[in-house]
Design a protein around this motif. Structure first.
Motif, PDB file in Angstrom:
ATOM      1  N   ALA A 106    -103.039 -37.278   9.274  1.00 48.27           N
ATOM      2  CA  ALA A 106    -103.136 -38.705   8.974  1.00 48.27           C
ATOM      3  C   ALA A 106    -102.490 -39.026   7.634  1.00 48.27           C
ATOM      4  O   ALA A 106    -101.769 -40.029   7.497  1.00 48.27           O
ATOM      5  CB  ALA A 106    -104.608 -39.139   8.986  1.00 48.27           C
ATOM      6  N   SER A 107    -102.738 -38.194   6.643  1.00 50.19           N
ATOM      7  CA  SER A 107    -102.128 -38.410   5.323  1.00 50.19           C
ATOM      8  C   SER A 107    -100.610 -38.366   5.419  1.00 50.19           C
ATOM      9  O   SER A 107     -99.906 -39.167   4.788  1.00 50.19           O
ATOM     10  CB  SER A 107    -102.623 -37.346   4.333  1.00 50.19           C
ATOM     11  OG  SER A 107    -104.017 -37.413   4.163  1.00 50.19           O
ATOM     12  N   THR A 108    -100.105 -37.435   6.209  1.00 51.08           N
ATOM     13  CA  THR A 108     -98.655 -37.302   6.355  1.00 51.08           C
ATOM     14  C   THR A 108     -98.045 -38.529   7.027  1.00 51.08           C
ATOM     15  O   THR A 108     -97.049 -39.091   6.544  1.00 51.08           O
ATOM     16  CB  THR A 108     -98.324 -36.036   7.166  1.00 51.08           C
ATOM     17  OG1 THR A 108     -98.887 -34.895   6.513  1.00 51.08           O
ATOM     18  CG2 THR A 108     -96.812 -35.859   7.288  1.00 51.08           C
ATOM     19  N   LEU A 109     -98.646 -38.949   8.139  1.00 49.77           N
ATOM     20  CA  LEU A 109     -98.082 -40.081   8.883  1.00 49.77           C
ATOM     21  C   LEU A 109     -98.191 -41.393   8.111  1.00 49.77           C
ATOM     22  O   LEU A 109     -97.305 -42.248   8.202  1.00 49.77           O
ATOM     23  CB  LEU A 109     -98.800 -40.211  10.225  1.00 49.77           C
ATOM     24  CG  LEU A 109     -98.546 -39.084  11.242  1.00 49.77           C
ATOM     25  CD1 LEU A 109     -99.386 -39.296  12.488  1.00 49.77           C
ATOM     26  CD2 LEU A 109     -97.059 -39.013  11.606  1.00 49.77           C
ATOM     27  N   LEU A 110     -99.240 -41.560   7.359  1.00 48.24           N
ATOM     28  CA  LEU A 110     -99.475 -42.848   6.685  1.00 48.24           C
ATOM     29  C   LEU A 110     -98.843 -42.937   5.303  1.00 48.24           C
ATOM     30  O   LEU A 110     -98.376 -44.012   4.898  1.00 48.24           O
ATOM     31  CB  LEU A 110    -100.985 -43.107   6.574  1.00 48.24           C
ATOM     32  CG  LEU A 110    -101.750 -43.322   7.882  1.00 48.24           C
ATOM     33  CD1 LEU A 110    -103.245 -43.380   7.615  1.00 48.24           C
ATOM     34  CD2 LEU A 110    -101.287 -44.598   8.568  1.00 48.24           C
ATOM     35  N   PHE A 111     -98.808 -41.815   4.568  1.00 45.69           N
ATOM     36  CA  PHE A 111     -98.468 -41.927   3.154  1.00 45.69           C
ATOM     37  C   PHE A 111     -97.244 -41.143   2.706  1.00 45.69           C
ATOM     38  O   PHE A 111     -96.778 -41.331   1.578  1.00 45.69           O
ATOM     39  CB  PHE A 111     -99.680 -41.489   2.300  1.00 45.69           C
ATOM     40  CG  PHE A 111    -100.926 -42.276   2.582  1.00 45.69           C
ATOM     41  CD1 PHE A 111    -100.985 -43.623   2.271  1.00 45.69           C
ATOM     42  CD2 PHE A 111    -102.016 -41.677   3.184  1.00 45.69           C
ATOM     43  CE1 PHE A 111    -102.120 -44.357   2.540  1.00 45.69           C
ATOM     44  CE2 PHE A 111    -103.160 -42.406   3.460  1.00 45.69           C
ATOM     45  CZ  PHE A 111    -103.216 -43.753   3.141  1.00 45.69           C
ATOM     46  N   PHE A 112     -96.708 -40.273   3.570  1.00 44.08           N
ATOM     47  CA  PHE A 112     -95.560 -39.486   3.121  1.00 44.08           C
ATOM     48  C   PHE A 112     -94.355 -40.372   2.839  1.00 44.08           C
ATOM     49  O   PHE A 112     -93.713 -40.252   1.780  1.00 44.08           O
ATOM     50  CB  PHE A 112     -95.199 -38.419   4.169  1.00 44.08           C
ATOM     51  CG  PHE A 112     -94.066 -37.530   3.732  1.00 44.08           C
ATOM     52  CD1 PHE A 112     -94.317 -36.404   2.973  1.00 44.08           C
ATOM     53  CD2 PHE A 112     -92.744 -37.829   4.057  1.00 44.08           C
ATOM     54  CE1 PHE A 112     -93.282 -35.573   2.560  1.00 44.08           C
ATOM     55  CE2 PHE A 112     -91.701 -37.018   3.649  1.00 44.08           C
ATOM     56  CZ  PHE A 112     -91.972 -35.889   2.895  1.00 44.08           C
ATOM     57  N   LEU A 113     -94.013 -41.265   3.763  1.00 43.55           N
ATOM     58  CA  LEU A 113     -92.801 -42.078   3.608  1.00 43.55           C
ATOM     59  C   LEU A 113     -92.863 -42.994   2.382  1.00 43.55           C
ATOM     60  O   LEU A 113     -91.929 -42.983   1.558  1.00 43.55           O
ATOM     61  CB  LEU A 113     -92.540 -42.883   4.875  1.00 43.55           C
ATOM     62  CG  LEU A 113     -91.303 -43.797   4.847  1.00 43.55           C
ATOM     63  CD1 LEU A 113     -90.054 -42.979   4.559  1.00 43.55           C
ATOM     64  CD2 LEU A 113     -91.167 -44.569   6.161  1.00 43.55           C
ATOM     65  N   PRO A 114     -93.931 -43.809   2.184  1.00 38.81           N
ATOM     66  CA  PRO A 114     -93.921 -44.676   1.006  1.00 38.81           C
ATOM     67  C   PRO A 114     -93.963 -43.910  -0.306  1.00 38.81           C
ATOM     68  O   PRO A 114     -93.306 -44.311  -1.283  1.00 38.81           O
ATOM     69  CB  PRO A 114     -95.185 -45.532   1.185  1.00 38.81           C
ATOM     70  CG  PRO A 114     -96.049 -44.763   2.116  1.00 38.81           C
ATOM     71  CD  PRO A 114     -95.113 -44.045   3.030  1.00 38.81           C
ATOM     72  N   SER A 115     -94.693 -42.790  -0.354  1.00 34.90           N
ATOM     73  CA  SER A 115     -94.731 -42.038  -1.607  1.00 34.90           C
ATOM     74  C   SER A 115     -93.414 -41.308  -1.861  1.00 34.90           C
ATOM     75  O   SER A 115     -92.996 -41.150  -3.011  1.00 34.90           O
ATOM     76  CB  SER A 115     -95.904 -41.044  -1.600  1.00 34.90           C
ATOM     77  OG  SER A 115     -95.890 -40.237  -0.450  1.00 34.90           O
ATOM     78  N   MET A 116     -92.720 -40.898  -0.797  1.00 33.06           N
ATOM     79  CA  MET A 116     -91.399 -40.296  -0.980  1.00 33.06           C
ATOM     80  C   MET A 116     -90.417 -41.322  -1.539  1.00 33.06           C
ATOM     81  O   MET A 116     -89.632 -41.033  -2.449  1.00 33.06           O
ATOM     82  CB  MET A 116     -90.886 -39.745   0.341  1.00 33.06           C
ATOM     83  CG  MET A 116     -89.550 -39.011   0.219  1.00 33.06           C
ATOM     84  SD  MET A 116     -88.587 -38.987   1.737  1.00 33.06           S
ATOM     85  CE  MET A 116     -88.062 -40.682   1.849  1.00 33.06           C
ATOM     86  N   LEU A 117     -90.444 -42.540  -0.985  1.00 31.45           N
ATOM     87  CA  LEU A 117     -89.552 -43.589  -1.470  1.00 31.45           C
ATOM     88  C   LEU A 117     -89.831 -43.927  -2.928  1.00 31.45           C
ATOM     89  O   LEU A 117     -88.919 -44.167  -3.717  1.00 31.45           O
ATOM     90  CB  LEU A 117     -89.698 -44.831  -0.596  1.00 31.45           C
ATOM     91  CG  LEU A 117     -89.187 -44.709   0.850  1.00 31.45           C
ATOM     92  CD1 LEU A 117     -89.553 -45.947   1.657  1.00 31.45           C
ATOM     93  CD2 LEU A 117     -87.678 -44.479   0.867  1.00 31.45           C
ATOM     94  N   LEU A 118     -91.107 -43.938  -3.306  1.00 37.33           N
ATOM     95  CA  LEU A 118     -91.441 -44.189  -4.709  1.00 37.33           C
ATOM     96  C   LEU A 118     -91.027 -43.012  -5.586  1.00 37.33           C
ATOM     97  O   LEU A 118     -90.708 -43.191  -6.770  1.00 37.33           O
ATOM     98  CB  LEU A 118     -92.945 -44.447  -4.852  1.00 37.33           C
ATOM     99  CG  LEU A 118     -93.429 -45.788  -4.305  1.00 37.33           C
ATOM    100  CD1 LEU A 118     -94.943 -45.857  -4.291  1.00 37.33           C
ATOM    101  CD2 LEU A 118     -92.865 -46.944  -5.131  1.00 37.33           C
ATOM    102  N   GLY A 119     -91.001 -41.793  -5.019  1.00 40.32           N
ATOM    103  CA  GLY A 119     -90.522 -40.642  -5.765  1.00 40.32           C
ATOM    104  C   GLY A 119     -89.043 -40.697  -6.082  1.00 40.32           C
ATOM    105  O   GLY A 119     -88.568 -40.049  -7.022  1.00 40.32           O
TER     106      GLY A 119
END
Length: 503
Positions: A106-119
């Motif tokens: 769930a963490s991967t599907l929900l938060f990986f993309l936005p946190s990667m973009l902010l990275g």
């Protein structure tokens, strides 16, 4: 100045996203170490990817406008999280991934993309700011320091201001709105003053227009949600049907109240606490750690005029709910203190005739209220005939019993007599199933037989104890041997609560 502000805000949003992410997962998976481990791992992996991708993209297209579009895209990804999170999590639960891998997925599907973009933002910012190779180290150090400062700000603001005041959905919308605004610094070349002035208007709109009431949810047994709020410790739900009002923390039901008689509950486990009168018929001072809806506290207050109850609850929102919706009194005989239970026991010498541990964090007790050090401290606060009563959710045998058996083993190192009364269990029932287990620990060295306990309960219920089924509850005393060779004694240094419960 413009680039510094972009990096600062994106750092703040990143950590706010991680903190509020726990509030998305906890209603479904609890607040275990697996949830936090999943979130932290996913965010670190996403940042690693973002730093790598950001550096490559920035070298190829080192334009501030491109960074603005990346931030703009991130805002819409964040806005999508509250719209689809529940469906995604339910889908993962239905796949049977378990309590360890479902939060990670769930963490991967929900938060990986936005946190990667902010990275992507920090390395992109370094490339845009570094016009000379000889100043590269200073530029990189400055921007990463600004980003970290923003992360600290986002953590504090989300933890101490946003979560106590706003719904999770509103926080996500606000984070997305802030990113749209900060992207305008790059896309429209606004000055920082212009951007901040528009930010003020956006924040006002956020507070007045986005904080809409949550839609009511109808559940078959527990009725309609009439109140919900995220606190520093739980997501608190209050539901109500025709006859009962219920209190829930995250995914665990805590208390209930009969609307026709506020001293009655649909849940039976609080009535088991009255078994303590069998072992100490002269109870005057009671300490309850973990208030919930105050079912036990109210009953003691009503039925025993000689008893003074000290209620200790760590969450001030729970106290407000208990007083407003469950009518828990506060006067000379019913004290309420907002404090961690262990800290309260350290500060207050007692002595107590009865100490009840009914505190839950997620689906189990906080580990620091289960260790030998704390239970020894409680023993020192008891009167010579004092009793400790613990409400625990678990199984008697099987894979799901390890934490219960570990607590039992820990108690046995301190108290001469430890008794277990499973709620709604009869001899012959499956002992692998989870349910409420009421554990009584006493200082009496001469144990009573099961027949003696039942006889004492029968006598008490026709006298001072007004629990009609007290003898029936006494008869549920678990008399089989409880195996403890394969479980540890819980200590402050070693209390693997999540592993014992889930692995």
């Amino acid at each position: 100045m413009r680039l510094n502000l972009i990096v600062l805000v994106c750092g703040s949003v990143l950590m706010a996203l991680e903190i509020v992410g726990s509030r998305v997962l906890s209603p479904h998976f609890g607040s275990s170490v697996f949830v936090w481990g999943s979130l932290i791992s996913v965010f670190l992996a996403a940042l690693t990817t973002g730093y790598f991708v950001g550096g490559k993209v920035a070298d190829r297209k080192p334009y501030l406008q491109n960074l603005g579009w990346i931030i703009f895209l991130t805002s819409f990804v964040i806005w999508a999280i509250p719209l689809f999170s529940t469906q995604i999590i339910i889908f993962l639960i239905d796949l049977g991934l378990g309590v360890r891998f479902a939060p990670l997925a769930a963490s991967t599907l929900l938060f990986f993309l936005p946190s990667m973009l902010l990275g992507v933002v920090s390395p992109y910012g370094v490339r845009l700011a570094a016009v000379e190779v000889t100043r590269m180290g200073k530029v990189a150090g400055t921007l990463y320091a600004i980003s970290t400062a923003g992360s600290i700000l986002g953590t504090l603001l989300t933890t101490f201001v946003l979560i106590p005041l706003l719904s999770v959905r509103t926080i996500f919308y606000g984070l997305g709105a802030v990113l749209i605004l900060i992207s305008l610094l790059a896309l429209k070349r606004l000055s920082p003053v212009q951007a901040l002035s528009r930010a003020g208007l956006l924040v006002l709109a956020w507070f007045f227009f986005l904080e809409l009431p949550e839609p009511s949810i109808i559940t078959p047994e527990y009725g309609e949600i009439i109140y919900q709020r995220d606190t520093a410790y739980h997501r608190v739900f209050l539901t109500q049907n025709e006859h009962y009002r219920f209190l829930r923390f995250d995914r665990s039901w805590q208390s209930s109240m009969d609307l026709r008689d506020p001293y009655k509950s649909k849940f039976a486990y609080p009535d088991y606490f009255h078994l303590a009168w069998i072992f100490n018929p002269d109870i005057h001072r009671v300490l309850i750690i973990g208030m919930g809806g105050g079912t036990a506290s109210k009953k003691f207050y009503k039925d025993y005029p000689q008893v003074t109850v000290e209620n200790v609850e760590i969450d001030p929102v729970v106290v407000d709910v208990a007083q407003k919706y469950f009518h828990v009194p506060q006067d000379a005989r019913s004290h309420i203190t907002v404090e961690d239970g262990r800290v309260y026991v350290v500060r207050n010498p007692g002595p107590y005739d009865l100490v009840i541990l009914d505190a839950f964090f997620g689906e189990t007790m906080p580990f620091h209220l289960m260790t030998v050090e704390f239970l020894q401290l409680v023993k020192e606060r008891l009167t010579p005939h004092g009793v400790v009563a613990i409400n625990f959710l678990g199984a008697l045998t099987g894979r799901n019993s390890r934490l219960f058996r570990s607590i039992y083993k820990t108690l046995k190192t301190i108290y001469p007599q430890v008794l277990v009364f499973p709620e709604d269990w009869e001899p012959g029932d499956d002992t692998d199933l989870e349910g409420n287990l009421i554990i009584l620990a006493t200082l009496q060295s001469d144990p009573l037989s099961k027949d003696q306990i039942v006889q004492a309960a029968t006598k008490l219920k026709s006298g001072p104890v007004k629990i009609p089924r007290l003898d029936e509850y006494a008869g549920r005393l678990y008399t089989r041997r409880i195996e403890t060779d394969d479980v540890p004694i819980l200590t402050d240094q070693y209390a693997p609560v999540e592993a014992l419960r889930h692995l």
